[in-house]
Scaffold this motif. Structure first.
Motif, PDB file in Angstrom:
ATOM      1  N   GLN A 276      29.114  26.719 -21.839  1.00 34.23           N
ATOM      2  CA  GLN A 276      27.815  27.308 -21.889  1.00 34.23           C
ATOM      3  C   GLN A 276      26.707  26.286 -21.224  1.00 34.23           C
ATOM      4  O   GLN A 276      25.040  25.857 -22.150  1.00 34.23           O
ATOM      5  CB  GLN A 276      27.658  28.254 -23.327  1.00 34.23           C
ATOM      6  CG  GLN A 276      27.591  27.290 -24.695  1.00 34.23           C
ATOM      7  CD  GLN A 276      26.090  26.234 -25.059  1.00 34.23           C
ATOM      8  OE1 GLN A 276      25.215  26.662 -24.979  1.00 34.23           O
ATOM      9  NE2 GLN A 276      26.856  25.007 -24.742  1.00 34.23           N
TER      10      GLN A 276
ATOM     11  N   ILE B 159      26.922  25.045 -16.317  1.00 41.13           N
ATOM     12  CA  ILE B 159      27.604  26.984 -16.106  1.00 41.13           C
ATOM     13  C   ILE B 159      26.815  28.031 -16.109  1.00 41.13           C
ATOM     14  O   ILE B 159      26.849  29.021 -15.827  1.00 41.13           O
ATOM     15  CB  ILE B 159      28.635  26.422 -17.553  1.00 41.13           C
ATOM     16  CG1 ILE B 159      29.501  26.081 -17.239  1.00 41.13           C
ATOM     17  CG2 ILE B 159      28.707  28.182 -17.613  1.00 41.13           C
ATOM     18  CD1 ILE B 159      30.202  25.901 -16.051  1.00 41.13           C
ATOM     19  N   LEU B 160      24.960  28.037 -17.429  1.00 45.35           N
ATOM     20  CA  LEU B 160      23.930  28.766 -16.871  1.00 45.35           C
ATOM     21  C   LEU B 160      23.782  28.805 -15.979  1.00 45.35           C
ATOM     22  O   LEU B 160      23.164  30.412 -15.262  1.00 45.35           O
ATOM     23  CB  LEU B 160      23.254  28.400 -18.089  1.00 45.35           C
ATOM     24  CG  LEU B 160      23.777  28.241 -19.609  1.00 45.35           C
ATOM     25  CD1 LEU B 160      22.395  28.348 -20.727  1.00 45.35           C
ATOM     26  CD2 LEU B 160      25.080  29.394 -19.991  1.00 45.35           C
TER      27      LEU B 160
ATOM     28  N   ARG C  40      24.946  28.317 -12.519  1.00 45.06           N
ATOM     29  CA  ARG C  40      25.812  29.145 -11.746  1.00 45.06           C
ATOM     30  C   ARG C  40      26.619  31.001 -12.204  1.00 45.06           C
ATOM     31  O   ARG C  40      26.199  31.402 -11.318  1.00 45.06           O
ATOM     32  CB  ARG C  40      27.305  28.623 -11.880  1.00 45.06           C
ATOM     33  CG  ARG C  40      28.902  28.771 -11.200  1.00 45.06           C
ATOM     34  CD  ARG C  40      28.432  28.774  -9.529  1.00 45.06           C
ATOM     35  NE  ARG C  40      29.342  28.728  -8.612  1.00 45.06           N
ATOM     36  CZ  ARG C  40      29.624  29.743  -7.688  1.00 45.06           C
ATOM     37  NH1 ARG C  40      27.742  30.252  -7.377  1.00 45.06           N
ATOM     38  NH2 ARG C  40      29.866  30.404  -6.849  1.00 45.06           N
ATOM     39  N   LEU C  41      26.046  31.003 -13.565  1.00 45.49           N
ATOM     40  CA  LEU C  41      25.801  32.649 -13.760  1.00 45.49           C
ATOM     41  C   LEU C  41      24.676  33.069 -13.041  1.00 45.49           C
ATOM     42  O   LEU C  41      25.004  34.123 -12.749  1.00 45.49           O
ATOM     43  CB  LEU C  41      25.999  32.608 -15.092  1.00 45.49           C
ATOM     44  CG  LEU C  41      26.988  32.230 -16.105  1.00 45.49           C
ATOM     45  CD1 LEU C  41      26.983  32.321 -17.180  1.00 45.49           C
ATOM     46  CD2 LEU C  41      28.259  33.248 -15.499  1.00 45.49           C
ATOM     47  N   ARG C  42      23.599  32.604 -12.437  1.00 44.02           N
ATOM     48  CA  ARG C  42      22.383  32.465 -12.651  1.00 44.02           C
ATOM     49  C   ARG C  42      22.870  33.468 -11.195  1.00 44.02           C
ATOM     50  O   ARG C  42      22.286  34.494 -10.669  1.00 44.02           O
ATOM     51  CB  ARG C  42      21.369  32.334 -12.387  1.00 44.02           C
ATOM     52  CG  ARG C  42      20.496  32.653 -13.772  1.00 44.02           C
ATOM     53  CD  ARG C  42      19.981  31.205 -14.611  1.00 44.02           C
ATOM     54  NE  ARG C  42      19.253  31.301 -15.968  1.00 44.02           N
ATOM     55  CZ  ARG C  42      19.410  30.160 -16.521  1.00 44.02           C
ATOM     56  NH1 ARG C  42      19.606  29.123 -16.478  1.00 44.02           N
ATOM     57  NH2 ARG C  42      19.390  29.889 -17.971  1.00 44.02           N
ATOM     58  N   GLU C  43      22.791  31.842 -10.968  1.00 40.43           N
ATOM     59  CA  GLU C  43      23.962  32.187  -9.139  1.00 40.43           C
ATOM     60  C   GLU C  43      24.121  33.773  -8.676  1.00 40.43           C
ATOM     61  O   GLU C  43      24.308  33.806  -7.372  1.00 40.43           O
ATOM     62  CB  GLU C  43      24.096  30.454  -8.104  1.00 40.43           C
ATOM     63  CG  GLU C  43      23.112  29.782  -7.989  1.00 40.43           C
ATOM     64  CD  GLU C  43      24.088  27.941  -8.220  1.00 40.43           C
ATOM     65  OE1 GLU C  43      23.883  27.164  -7.248  1.00 40.43           O
ATOM     66  OE2 GLU C  43      25.532  28.504  -7.518  1.00 40.43           O
ATOM     67  N   LEU C  44      25.514  33.506  -9.323  1.00 39.47           N
ATOM     68  CA  LEU C  44      26.113  35.057  -9.755  1.00 39.47           C
ATOM     69  C   LEU C  44      25.259  36.284  -9.813  1.00 39.47           C
ATOM     70  O   LEU C  44      26.326  36.689  -9.286  1.00 39.47           O
ATOM     71  CB  LEU C  44      27.804  34.418  -9.920  1.00 39.47           C
ATOM     72  CG  LEU C  44      28.128  33.292  -9.692  1.00 39.47           C
ATOM     73  CD1 LEU C  44      29.532  33.488 -10.585  1.00 39.47           C
ATOM     74  CD2 LEU C  44      28.982  33.683  -8.286  1.00 39.47           C
TER      75      LEU C  44
ATOM     76  N   LEU D 207      23.805  37.419 -12.607  1.00 39.98           N
ATOM     77  CA  LEU D 207      23.315  37.560 -13.866  1.00 39.98           C
ATOM     78  C   LEU D 207      22.349  37.549 -14.176  1.00 39.98           C
ATOM     79  O   LEU D 207      21.065  36.694 -13.840  1.00 39.98           O
ATOM     80  CB  LEU D 207      24.242  36.474 -14.492  1.00 39.98           C
ATOM     81  CG  LEU D 207      24.972  37.513 -15.881  1.00 39.98           C
ATOM     82  CD1 LEU D 207      25.921  38.507 -15.573  1.00 39.98           C
ATOM     83  CD2 LEU D 207      25.992  36.539 -17.285  1.00 39.98           C
TER      84      LEU D 207
ATOM     85  N   LYS E  99      21.566  38.135 -19.660  1.00 41.55           N
ATOM     86  CA  LYS E  99      23.059  38.291 -19.907  1.00 41.55           C
ATOM     87  C   LYS E  99      23.503  36.829 -20.266  1.00 41.55           C
ATOM     88  O   LYS E  99      24.090  36.269 -20.371  1.00 41.55           O
ATOM     89  CB  LYS E  99      23.351  38.968 -19.435  1.00 41.55           C
ATOM     90  CG  LYS E  99      23.640  40.679 -19.216  1.00 41.55           C
ATOM     91  CD  LYS E  99      24.118  40.852 -20.180  1.00 41.55           C
ATOM     92  CE  LYS E  99      24.454  42.662 -19.731  1.00 41.55           C
ATOM     93  NZ  LYS E  99      24.606  43.339 -21.335  1.00 41.55           N
ATOM     94  N   VAL E 100      22.565  36.015 -19.213  1.00 44.31           N
ATOM     95  CA  VAL E 100      23.145  34.812 -19.892  1.00 44.31           C
ATOM     96  C   VAL E 100      23.020  34.340 -20.849  1.00 44.31           C
ATOM     97  O   VAL E 100      23.602  33.387 -21.272  1.00 44.31           O
ATOM     98  CB  VAL E 100      22.241  33.304 -17.974  1.00 44.31           C
ATOM     99  CG1 VAL E 100      22.261  32.359 -18.338  1.00 44.31           C
ATOM    100  CG2 VAL E 100      22.541  34.255 -17.419  1.00 44.31           C
TER     101      VAL E 100
ATOM    102  N   TRP F 263      25.112  35.119 -23.072  1.00 45.67           N
ATOM    103  CA  TRP F 263      26.763  34.388 -22.421  1.00 45.67           C
ATOM    104  C   TRP F 263      26.595  33.401 -23.918  1.00 45.67           C
ATOM    105  O   TRP F 263      27.678  32.794 -24.464  1.00 45.67           O
ATOM    106  CB  TRP F 263      26.538  34.492 -21.282  1.00 45.67           C
ATOM    107  CG  TRP F 263      28.008  33.523 -20.969  1.00 45.67           C
ATOM    108  CD1 TRP F 263      27.973  31.986 -21.041  1.00 45.67           C
ATOM    109  CD2 TRP F 263      29.449  33.577 -21.216  1.00 45.67           C
ATOM    110  NE1 TRP F 263      29.243  31.422 -20.871  1.00 45.67           N
ATOM    111  CE2 TRP F 263      30.002  32.727 -20.436  1.00 45.67           C
ATOM    112  CE3 TRP F 263      29.927  34.806 -21.230  1.00 45.67           C
ATOM    113  CZ2 TRP F 263      31.149  32.380 -20.751  1.00 45.67           C
ATOM    114  CZ3 TRP F 263      31.526  34.496 -21.107  1.00 45.67           C
ATOM    115  CH2 TRP F 263      32.150  33.600 -20.549  1.00 45.67           C
TER     116      TRP F 263
END
Ligand SMILES: N[C@@H](CCC(=O)N[C@@H](CS)C(=O)NCC(=O)O)C(=O)O
Length: 142
Positions: free
Chosen positions: A107, A111-112, A114-118, A120, A124-125, A128
């Motif tokens: 976290q 990583i956060l 990257r989750l936004r880039e994907l 999410l 939700k970020v 997580w």
């Protein structure tokens, strides 16, 4: 000794706590993580992962908070950071690794991002990150 870190970085906190327990001082060099300063070319030259902390001193350039802390403990043995007895040492290391290996890395900022880039959504970020922290800290509490 130079400590490259950031005030909100928990990995840098670990090293600052160890330095304080040892009574050691360091020059603190701040890299603003939200501004992406950890990815500046001159910083990547000393820490190719683009993470804080990095410690420089005695000819060393060291990354990874737990490796830095072990090095501090071995080069400045008093007061010791680990118990003497092997089983108790293993338990202390296991406790540290619950945070440093299984909780913090899943976290952190990178990583956060990257989750936004994907794709999410922000809530939700946040969910997580909160879940990862809850799981790890609950295990430590037990
Ligand atoms: N395993 C590394 C983790 C270091 C780490 O993730 N540091 C975070 C700050 S607590 C960081 O530099 N994040 C920058 C990013 O994610 O871009 C250690 O324990 O030193």
């Amino acid at each position: 000794m130079k400590l490259h870190g950031y005030f909100r970085s928990s990995a840098s906190y670990r090293v600052r706590i160890a330095l304080n327990l040892k009574g050691l001082s360091a020059e603190h060099l701040s890299h603003h993580l939200r501004k992406g300063e950890q990815r500046a070319a001159d910083y990547l030259a000393i820490n190719p992962q683009g993470f804080v902390p990095t410690v420089q001193g005695d000819g060393a350039n060291l990354t990874q908070s737990l490796a830095i802390i072990e090095w501090l403990d071995e080069t400045h043995p008093e007061p010791p950071l680990l118990p003497k007895e092997p089983l108790r040492r293993a338990r202390v290391r296991a406790f540290a690794q619950v945070i440093a290996c299984d909780t913090h890395p899943i976290q952190n900022l990178k990583i956060l991002a990257r989750l936004r880039e994907l794709g999410l959504p922000e809530e939700k970020v946040t969910e997580w990150a909160a879940w990862a922290n809850r799981e790890g800290l609950a295990a430590c509490e037990k």
